[in-house]
Write an enzyme that holds these catalytic residues in place. Sequence first.
Site, PDB file in Angstrom:
ATOM      1  N   GLY A  57     134.937  38.920  68.301  1.00 46.03           N
ATOM      2  CA  GLY A  57     134.798  39.262  66.889  1.00 46.03           C
ATOM      3  C   GLY A  57     135.895  40.194  66.416  1.00 46.03           C
ATOM      4  O   GLY A  57     136.747  40.644  67.184  1.00 46.03           O
TER       5      GLY A  57
ATOM      6  N   TYR B  37     118.075  40.599  59.587  1.00 42.16           N
ATOM      7  CA  TYR B  37     119.139  41.109  60.448  1.00 42.16           C
ATOM      8  C   TYR B  37     118.929  42.600  60.707  1.00 42.16           C
ATOM      9  O   TYR B  37     119.047  43.083  61.846  1.00 42.16           O
ATOM     10  CB  TYR B  37     120.489  40.864  59.787  1.00 42.16           C
ATOM     11  CG  TYR B  37     121.680  41.310  60.587  1.00 42.16           C
ATOM     12  CD1 TYR B  37     122.003  40.693  61.794  1.00 42.16           C
ATOM     13  CD2 TYR B  37     122.500  42.339  60.132  1.00 42.16           C
ATOM     14  CE1 TYR B  37     123.111  41.105  62.535  1.00 42.16           C
ATOM     15  CE2 TYR B  37     123.609  42.748  60.857  1.00 42.16           C
ATOM     16  CZ  TYR B  37     123.914  42.134  62.052  1.00 42.16           C
ATOM     17  OH  TYR B  37     125.008  42.538  62.776  1.00 42.16           O
TER      18      TYR B  37
ATOM     19  N   LYS C  65     118.168  44.733  64.281  1.00 41.16           N
ATOM     20  CA  LYS C  65     118.967  45.874  64.727  1.00 41.16           C
ATOM     21  C   LYS C  65     118.111  47.128  64.895  1.00 41.16           C
ATOM     22  O   LYS C  65     118.347  47.937  65.801  1.00 41.16           O
ATOM     23  CB  LYS C  65     120.102  46.133  63.732  1.00 41.16           C
ATOM     24  CG  LYS C  65     121.196  45.082  63.750  1.00 41.16           C
ATOM     25  CD  LYS C  65     121.941  45.075  65.081  1.00 41.16           C
ATOM     26  CE  LYS C  65     123.160  44.170  65.027  1.00 41.16           C
ATOM     27  NZ  LYS C  65     123.932  44.200  66.291  1.00 41.16           N
TER      28      LYS C  65
ATOM     29  N   ASN D 149     130.917  48.047  56.449  1.00 44.25           N
ATOM     30  CA  ASN D 149     131.635  46.777  56.336  1.00 44.25           C
ATOM     31  C   ASN D 149     132.981  46.875  57.048  1.00 44.25           C
ATOM     32  O   ASN D 149     133.840  47.677  56.648  1.00 44.25           O
ATOM     33  CB  ASN D 149     131.872  46.439  54.856  1.00 44.25           C
ATOM     34  CG  ASN D 149     130.585  46.246  54.089  1.00 44.25           C
ATOM     35  OD1 ASN D 149     129.990  45.179  54.094  1.00 44.25           O
ATOM     36  ND2 ASN D 149     130.143  47.310  53.422  1.00 44.25           N
TER      37      ASN D 149
ATOM     38  N   HIS E 150     131.644  37.824  55.765  1.00 45.52           N
ATOM     39  CA  HIS E 150     131.550  39.075  55.028  1.00 45.52           C
ATOM     40  C   HIS E 150     132.546  39.098  53.873  1.00 45.52           C
ATOM     41  O   HIS E 150     133.442  38.260  53.780  1.00 45.52           O
ATOM     42  CB  HIS E 150     131.768  40.248  55.975  1.00 45.52           C
ATOM     43  CG  HIS E 150     130.603  40.482  56.883  1.00 45.52           C
ATOM     44  ND1 HIS E 150     130.709  41.069  58.122  1.00 45.52           N
ATOM     45  CD2 HIS E 150     129.274  40.212  56.738  1.00 45.52           C
ATOM     46  CE1 HIS E 150     129.521  41.151  58.695  1.00 45.52           C
ATOM     47  NE2 HIS E 150     128.642  40.633  57.876  1.00 45.52           N
TER      48      HIS E 150
ATOM     49  N   ARG F 157     130.826  49.951  47.941  1.00 45.28           N
ATOM     50  CA  ARG F 157     130.752  49.720  49.374  1.00 45.28           C
ATOM     51  C   ARG F 157     131.789  50.597  50.089  1.00 45.28           C
ATOM     52  O   ARG F 157     132.778  51.029  49.490  1.00 45.28           O
ATOM     53  CB  ARG F 157     131.017  48.243  49.715  1.00 45.28           C
ATOM     54  CG  ARG F 157     129.980  47.261  49.193  1.00 45.28           C
ATOM     55  CD  ARG F 157     128.664  47.414  49.895  1.00 45.28           C
ATOM     56  NE  ARG F 157     127.694  46.408  49.468  1.00 45.28           N
ATOM     57  CZ  ARG F 157     126.844  46.550  48.474  1.00 45.28           C
ATOM     58  NH1 ARG F 157     126.850  47.671  47.747  1.00 45.28           N
ATOM     59  NH2 ARG F 157     125.975  45.597  48.167  1.00 45.28           N
TER      60      ARG F 157
END
Length: 309
Positions: free
Chosen positions: A15, A138, A142, A167, A181, A209
């Site tokens: 990732g 999600y 977590k 983010n 995203h 954000r």
Amino acid sequence: MEISMADVLVTGAGGVLGNALVQALEAEGTDFVAVASRRDCNLEDYSDTLKLFESCQPKQVYHLAGAVYGVGGNMAYPGDIFRRNTLINCNVVEAARTVGATRFLGMGTVAMYADGLPMPLREDDVLTGQPHSSERFYAFAKRGLLMQLESYRLQYGMDYVMALSTNLYGPGDRFDPEHGHVIPSLIHKFVASRNKEPVSVWGDGSPTRDFLYSRDAADGLILLMKSGSGVYNLASGRSITIRSLVETIAGLVPEATYAWDVDKPLGQLRRAYDISRLSDLGFVARTELQDGLSETLNWYLENLGHVRS
């Protein structure tokens, strides 16, 4: 995948954050095994996961792997999101305990926080209230990881740290226009629409954000593994509006235009994070958003033929 013994294991190494962490560990000369995808190990299967851990016998585990779908995917696949992430987390934590790992870093998300909490969000409130409906399944998976780690600390003495990630973006990201995203999705759309129809951007640009460049995030994880204990916000500490973000990306891709689709949902309206716990360890987010976006865009353009989507 041929596996040898190593002091450190990284899951989710394929990732955007995993790529950056692997590069940072290599630069430090760390002996590690990196699991990039389910082709290396199916972490949803406990027997496969245990074989991996028994082969490399790690003392430290960076657990970044997860099933991530983005805002649109969160709405379309809630069952898959909860099931897959819960299986992955339970299997990895139990396998780490079984082989005697002494340090475990779990990757959380700021989506674990409830909507409507006082800003900036602080780690003590991570289990307060209900997560926002757009990401709740999600987020609850977590939260389950955090509770598993705390229960294992109490019963088995396995030390852990959990990073609540804001983010993230950077080279090697998943540039999926539908389920990715916000930053990689927008970069994909803006590049694809050069000299064509305007990009449709959800909402009106008013939500705020916090965005953190992957290289800075990787440095934060290494710092947490060395010095942290418990829960930490992993963020830049700076919030911007989605409108400002879109305008910045548009400035980097001047051949593209865009239009706001105000009929689409806004998601959570405001997000800001208290990063004093992480800053007290010496963390600084060094990459300015403009520079990080430019580097990410350049990487995307140079790797168009084989980027993840």
